[in-house]
Design a protein around this motif. Structure first.
Motif, PDB file in Angstrom:
ATOM      1  N   LYS A 245       0.740  -1.460   0.017  1.00 39.28           N
ATOM      2  CA  LYS A 245       0.480   0.089  -0.272  1.00 39.28           C
ATOM      3  C   LYS A 245       0.785   1.257  -0.201  1.00 39.28           C
ATOM      4  O   LYS A 245       2.030   1.625   0.716  1.00 39.28           O
ATOM      5  CB  LYS A 245      -1.004  -0.094   1.743  1.00 39.28           C
ATOM      6  N   PRO A 246       0.133   2.403  -0.772  1.00 38.08           N
ATOM      7  CA  PRO A 246       1.250   3.537  -0.885  1.00 38.08           C
ATOM      8  C   PRO A 246       1.269   3.828   0.667  1.00 38.08           C
ATOM      9  O   PRO A 246       0.570   4.393   1.746  1.00 38.08           O
ATOM     10  CB  PRO A 246       0.501   4.674  -1.249  1.00 38.08           C
TER      11      PRO A 246
ATOM     12  N   GLU B 126       1.927   6.585   3.784  1.00 42.99           N
ATOM     13  CA  GLU B 126       1.962   8.470   4.214  1.00 42.99           C
ATOM     14  C   GLU B 126       2.750   8.944   4.518  1.00 42.99           C
ATOM     15  O   GLU B 126       4.041   7.975   5.181  1.00 42.99           O
ATOM     16  CB  GLU B 126       0.615   7.805   5.139  1.00 42.99           C
TER      17      GLU B 126
ATOM     18  N   ASP C 186       1.685   8.141  -2.505  1.00 44.46           N
ATOM     19  CA  ASP C 186       0.299   8.391  -3.776  1.00 44.46           C
ATOM     20  C   ASP C 186       0.313   8.681  -5.467  1.00 44.46           C
ATOM     21  O   ASP C 186      -0.081   8.496  -6.286  1.00 44.46           O
ATOM     22  CB  ASP C 186      -1.302   8.714  -3.221  1.00 44.46           C
TER      23      ASP C 186
ATOM     24  N   ARG D 202       2.540   6.565  -7.613  1.00 42.67           N
ATOM     25  CA  ARG D 202       1.364   5.846  -7.880  1.00 42.67           C
ATOM     26  C   ARG D 202       0.425   6.308  -9.174  1.00 42.67           C
ATOM     27  O   ARG D 202       0.363   5.666  -9.975  1.00 42.67           O
ATOM     28  CB  ARG D 202       0.649   5.057  -6.528  1.00 42.67           C
ATOM     29  N   GLN D 203      -0.333   7.404  -8.317  1.00 40.57           N
ATOM     30  CA  GLN D 203      -0.759   8.544  -9.490  1.00 40.57           C
ATOM     31  C   GLN D 203      -0.140   8.401 -10.856  1.00 40.57           C
ATOM     32  O   GLN D 203      -0.419   8.578 -12.226  1.00 40.57           O
ATOM     33  CB  GLN D 203      -1.757   9.152  -8.867  1.00 40.57           C
TER      34      GLN D 203
END
Length: 823
Positions: free
Chosen positions: A232-233, A235, A276, A279-280
């Motif tokens: 998972k990305p 934070e 994120d 990932r984006q």
């Protein structure tokens, strides 16, 4: 009676002090005395083989197993040959300031857990058995670069490409990792992410390094040797950490407990963990990182001018073993899997970091043996702001092994080249060095019934028995000594021949390194400061002021900071030694391998400074010359750890005056060896092969001599200087064919459509190091027409003006004539 004799002499305090430089004290315990010779017993490493150890030697002077492990820590090692009370509270201290908790097992053996260290090489440790009150037991621990650790001791990351590109376009899914369950002595395990960063202003006192626990990927999992997960990305602030490693430890430990028994992956780019934003749009994220790195590099000091230039050819790179070593990420011996250097088949790294900035140099070569340059290929050679293997004194940036290099040289490659298409920024700051300033080292060799080939190519034989200077370079602080012994024939009698059996060396204040023949035929044994070191766990060792490498038991290479290299090879029951010296040693070497200055006429300089005249080259003259280079006990670097060595070399003359070798051997066709010798000893080097076969009565030794000679010829050829004209780029709006830049190489040029070529369409690298022809340019057709029109117009104008001037002058000459006629 012989043993009684040497034992009596061994107890002679002043003489032993002279020979071994060991302190003599009155205590009878080794507590606090490891490495010393006591009055009635010994705490020195040689005491085991001499049978002189104090009774508590192994209680205080520790030997451990394993003796090495990853610099990330977590290796459980046990003290051998000693037992301790089961209720002891064990604390282990490394380098005087790093503490870990140890324990005593049910068999009374003490254990330590190695800590996370920011350095490689041998690290001193002490053990307290009384909860830290006294640290009176000492040993040495070998901290190993994670990339040089054997695979069986590491956590393996599954699909390397998937880990490398995770989160970029089209790459996702489940990641896997594996380990050997025996690595963790527990039923359950925790799997954690640890990360690395460097903070503070680069090249200032505030520049600091940090490994830190971030979070757990799994807790209390079965110790079955495998784990898979979907990342998972992360934070913020975790996502700001971009370099790290995965640790697998026992499930009984709380999250992030430091320095516990564990196994680690190699450090790697944390693509799978990034936030994120990555990932984006990984390309945009990486481009921004690349541009930020470009700005950072622009304000950091330029380290390129102090890095060692690359060898011109693959042959030079592999032969210059004193200054370059195989880059394990691109090794021709292991199939040339060159992930970061496509198109290359082999890369080497400069062994020593640069003096001021601790920078590194990497040199890569293609299948033709030519250097690959970044100006021509993404797979080219690149220098490094941080040397991959780190640099003494380690611990602080940019000298932290592996991690500093990753931060400044590898992650930036990911940003600019792997995760985005901005390699031009990377190669702007990491351009390949061509090889225009590279100078190959000179090689000298000793082998067989000792035959010598000096650095300047003079061959001769000196087959005395004793201990002698091979090389003495005073201004560089380099000393290399050789020991010879009588050859034992197959029937057990001693031949009138000698052979090299050991070589010992030191540069300035480095560890003293000795390489000698081991009990198993042709195997070699290495000693560091008179203590035997084993290569059973590691083939490469970072020592104090010297590196050593042994890929097989018959070969050992020693590398010093000056670039001097020594290759020892066990062959045919004898030792063959090659010494490689860079040109900085020119004019500074004496000893049996001669004076290195490019002039063979003055190679053989006697110990009194007199040059051996060319007409004094008889075997007897050369024997007298060699005997003069005997060492003394006060200057000896050798270890005397057996009755034989004490009697033969320590308590005897350094050159045996009673041994007179065979200066020549008759060849008799009726000799049973003659036919086999004649078949074996043919071609180049055959006289030495024949001599040694007959002198030692051994075809094996004759063959070893022949092979050693041919190997030396090959090394000299590989190191032959070549001429480089330097990189030649394509013209703007054009292209080139040819990526080789050594003498005789040709580069051809062509222009893009609508452009025409101006200058030389083909240029050849010449013997003077310059390219033939004129610089090549590509210009537009219309521009060329304008230029040509201008040139033609200019020529016409000049012609017209010249015609007018000429006509005017003719008219002036005619005027006086007309006036005269009128009168």
């Amino acid at each position: 009676m012989r043993n009684a004799g040497w034992m009596e002499r061994l107890s002679m305090g002043p003489l032993i002090l002279l020979v071994t430089s060991l302190c003599t004290v009155t205590a009878l315990t080794c507590e606090g005395q490891c490495g010393q010779q006591l009055q009635a017993c010994s705490c020195h490493a040689t005491c085991s083989s001499l049978g002189t150890c104090c009774t508590d030697y192994r209680q205080f002077c520790l030997v451990v197993s394993p003796y090495s492990g990853t610099m990330f820590g977590g290796t459980d090692f046990v003290v051998l040959n000693a037992t301790f009370p089961l209720d002891s509270t064990v604390i282990c201290r490394f380098n005087g300031d790093v503490y870990t908790a140890g324990y005593v097992d049910v068999e009374g053996r003490a254990h330590c857990i190695s800590p996370l260290l920011y350095e490689t090489g041998f690290v001193p440790f002490e053990i307290s058995m009384d909860d830290g009150v006294t640290f009176n037991r000492t040993g040495m621990w070998l901290s190993v670069h994670s990339g040089k650790l054997e695979a069986e001791f590491k956590v393996a990351l599954g699909n390397a490409t998937q880990w490398q590109y995770y989160g970029t376009a089209g790459v996702g899914g489940c990641l896997s990792l594996s380990w050997k369950p025996w690595q963790i002595r527990a039923d359950t395990v925790n799997i954690e992410l640890w990360a690395y960063r460097e903070t503070g202003e680069p090249y200032s006192v505030s520049w600091a390094s940090e490994w830190k626990y971030l979070y757990s990927l799994g807790k209390g999992l079965p110790n079955n040797g495998s784990f898979s997960f979907v990342p998972k990305p992360a934070e913020s602030p975790f996502s700001e950490w971009e370099l790290g490693a995965v640790r697998v430890s026992a499930g009984s430990y709380p999250d992030g407990t430091r320095d516990v028994h564990a196994a680690w992956s190699e450090d790697h780019a944390l693509a799978w963990h990034l936030g994120d934003a990555f990932r984006q749009d990984s390309v945009a994220w990486a481009t921004a990182k690349c541009l930020a790195w470009d700005m950072l590099e622009s304000r950091l000091p330029n380290f390129l001018n102090e890095t060692l230039d690359c060898p011109c050819t693959l042959a030079q790179a592999r032969a210059d073993t004193g200054r370059f070593h195989t880059d394990y990420g691109c090794d021709i011996e292991k199939g040339s899997v060159c992930t970061y250097h496509p198109g290359s088949v082999h890369c080497v790294r400069a062994i020593q970091a640069s003096p001021k900035y601790a920078a590194g140099q990497q040199c890569c070569y293609d299948a033709t043996g030519s250097q690959v340059l970044t100006a021509d290929s993404i797979g080219g050679s690149t220098p490094d702001r941080g040397h991959d293997w780190g640099s003494p004194p380690y611990r602080r940036p940019p000298r932290v092994p592996g991690a500093s290099h990753w931060l400044y040289d590898v992650l930036s490659f990911y940003y600019c080249c792997l995760w985005s298409d901005n390699c031009q920024y990377y190669f702007k700051h990491r351009p390949s060095s061509d090889c225009r300033t590279y100078r190959a080292p000179k090689a000298g060799v000793a082998f067989g019934d000792p035959h010598f080939v000096t650095f300047d190519g003079i061959s001769y034989t000196f087959n005395g028995q004793g201990e002698y200077y091979l090389v003495r370079a005073a201004s560089k602080g380099l000393t290399i000594q050789g020991r010879t012994e009588r050859v034992k024939m197959e029937n057990g009698t001693l031949a009138k021949a000698a052979m090299l059996s050991a070589v010992s060396m030191q540069e300035k204040t480095s560890d003293i390194i000795e390489v000698r023949l081991a009990s198993q035929r042709d195997h070699l044994q290495l000693l560091r400061n008179q203590q035997v070191l084993s290569f059973a766990e590691q083939s490469w060792m970072d020592l104090s002021g010297v590196f050593v490498f042994s890929p097989i038991p018959q070969n050992i290479t020693v590398m010093f900071p000056s670039g001097a290299g020594v290759e020892a090879r066990g062959r045919g029951g004898a030792l063959a030694v090659t010494v490689l010296l860079p040109e900085e040693f020119s004019g500074d070497t004496l000893g049996l391998l001669g004076q290195m200055n490019g002039d063979p006429a003055d190679d053989l300089v006697a110990s009194d400074g007199q040059v051996l005249p060319p007409d004094q080259n008889s075997p007897e003259d050369l024997f007298s010359f060699g005997a003069g280079w005997q060492i003394e006990n006060e200057t000896s670097l050798f270890t005397y750890d057996s009755p034989y060595l004490l009697d033969t070399y320590c308590f005897a003359p350094k050159h045996n005056p009673d041994f007179v070798p065979a200066f020549s051997v008759p060849e008799d066709p009726s000799d049973p060896l003659y036919a086999q010798m004649s078949a074996l000893c043919s071609g180049e080097g055959f006289p030495l092969c024949r001599f040694d076969t007959l002198a030692a009565r051994s075809l094996d030794m004759g063959n070893a001599t022949r092979e050693a000679f041919l190997a030396h010829v090959s090394v000299v050829e590989d190191l032959r200087p070549v001429v480089s004209c330097g990189w030649l780029g394509p013209p703007s709006n054009g292209r080139k064919a040819g990526t080789q830049y050594l003498q005789g190489a040709t580069v051809n040029f062509a222009c893009d459509p609508d452009y025409v070529l101006s200058g030389s369409p083909e240029r050849t690298c010449q013997a003077d190091g310059h390219w033939s022809g004129d610089p090549t340019h590509c210009v537009r057709d219309n521009i060329l027409g304008i230029v040509l029109g201008s040139v033609i117009g200019s020529i016409a104008l000049v012609t017209l003006i010249a015609t007018i001037v000429s006509h005017s002058k003719k008219q002036q000459r005619r005027a006086p004539e007309t006036e005269a006629n009128d009168i």
